[in-house]
Design an enzyme around this catalytic site. Structure first.
Site, PDB file in Angstrom:
ATOM      1  CB  SER A 146      39.207  26.990  16.172  1.00 18.92           C
ATOM      2  OG  SER A 146      39.304  28.174  16.876  1.00 18.92           O
ATOM      3  CE1 TYR A 159      35.583  28.523  17.185  1.00 18.99           C
ATOM      4  CE2 TYR A 159      33.644  28.201  15.784  1.00 18.99           C
ATOM      5  CZ  TYR A 159      34.848  28.482  15.667  1.00 18.99           C
ATOM      6  OH  TYR A 159      35.826  28.406  14.712  1.00 18.99           O
TER       7      TYR A 159
HETATM    8  C1  GCO Z   1      35.741  34.333  18.040  1.00 22.30           C
HETATM    9  C2  GCO Z   1      35.892  33.995  16.742  1.00 22.30           C
HETATM   10  C3  GCO Z   1      36.882  33.041  16.777  1.00 22.30           C
HETATM   11  C4  GCO Z   1      37.478  32.569  15.323  1.00 22.30           C
HETATM   12  C5  GCO Z   1      38.749  32.327  14.940  1.00 22.30           C
HETATM   13  C6  GCO Z   1      39.291  30.679  15.676  1.00 22.30           C
HETATM   14  O1  GCO Z   1      34.483  34.818  18.359  1.00 22.30           O
HETATM   15  O2  GCO Z   1      36.619  34.718  18.946  1.00 22.30           O
HETATM   16  O3  GCO Z   1      34.599  33.705  15.973  1.00 22.30           O
HETATM   17  O4  GCO Z   1      36.336  31.661  17.356  1.00 22.30           O
HETATM   18  O5  GCO Z   1      36.688  31.400  15.036  1.00 22.30           O
HETATM   19  O6  GCO Z   1      39.207  32.306  13.848  1.00 22.30           O
HETATM   20  O7  GCO Z   1      39.079  29.871  14.698  1.00 22.30           O
END
Ligand code: GCO
Length: 255
Positions: A146, A159
């Site tokens: 990401s 994440y």
């Molecule tokens: C968020 C989004 C990002 C996306 C983006 C990066 O909450 O900022 O979910 O994390 O996933 O597309 O991959």
């Protein structure tokens, strides 16, 4: 006529989390380049529907429902591939979740669930795939990172950490498996139009921030990842290893 270096004819690709979203778009792109696809997801009925749609488009598709974060389920799935004579030539570790909550309110269980699904699963599935790729002297592993593999946004710490881990896991795979003819690389999507991001797209302030922060001034479309996936899955990237390619409309290139 010589075969295109981008052709995936005769190759079988397993794409985790591919009944919808980015995984399904990547699976479709690999199929259009000639690969046989093994779709994966948690819900058998959603997988069956996705498989039907791809078959009706003329693609060669199998499906295997398993939780990529469940080590026993992954080991059994690969044992089933072995017994069915299905050799996985290309693995795309795409399965992932998002969980948005400030760290100060986050429980260890909520943290662990994201890490297990987004990072540990990629390790487990790649380990099982590599066990079979190493004796064959070839294989392709594509991990889906990401823009959060490189930059953090507040309120999505697990994440961010999981996607940062994907970058270093990819480099670890290159360190250990490149000598066996395996190329392991990653794709770092930017803000893509997916179900996972539906709430963000519908939030006018967030939507405006993304379009201002992205030089391309728009969200990406899932199918815009397919070309990079085909490149990393094909002979065209035979000397590319341990890299992450950001498909982000230029977001990480600018302040
Ligand atoms: C968020 C989004 C990002 C996306 C983006 C990066 O909450 O900022 O979910 O994390 O996933 O597309 O991959």
């Amino acid at each position: 006529m010589t075969k295109s270096p981008f052709s995936l004819e005769g190759q079988t690709a397993l794409v985790t989390g591919s009944s919808r979203g980015l995984g399904n778009a990547i699976a479709t792109g690999l199929a259009e380049a000639g690969a046989r696809i093994v779709l994966n997801g948690l819900k058998a009925e959603r997988l069956a529907a996705a498989g039907e749609a791809m078959r009706s488009a003329g693609h060669d598709v199998l499906h295997s429902a398993f939780d990529a974060a469940d080590e026993g389920a992954v080991v059994s799935a690969f044992e089933a591939f072995d017994s069915q004579g299905v050799a996985i030539d290309i693995l795309v570790n795409n399965a992932g979740i998002q969980f948005r909550k400030p760290m100060i309110e986050l429980s260890a269980g909520e943290w662990q669930n994201v890490i297990d699904t987004n990072l540990t699963a990629a390790f487990i599935v790649a380990r099982e795939a590599a066990k079979r790729m190493i004796p064959r002297g070839r294989g392709k592993i594509i991990n889906i990172g990401s823009v959060m593999s490189q930059a953090a946004r507040a309120t999505i710490a697990p994440y961010n950490a999981s996607k940062g881990g994907i970058k270093m896991l990819t480099q670890s795979m290159a360190a250990e498996w490149a000598e066996h003819g395996i190329q392991a690389n990653a794709i770092g999507p930017g803000y893509m139009e997916t179900d996972m991001n539906k709430a963000l797209i519908e939030d006018q302030a967030f939507n405006s921030w993304v379009t201002k922060r992205t030089p391309s001034r728009r969200w990406g479309k899932p199918e815009e990842l397919a070309g990079t996936a085909v490149f990393l899955a094909s002979a065209a990237s035979s000397y590319v290893n341990g890299q992450i390619i950001y498909v982000d409309g230029g977001m990480l290139a600018v302040l």
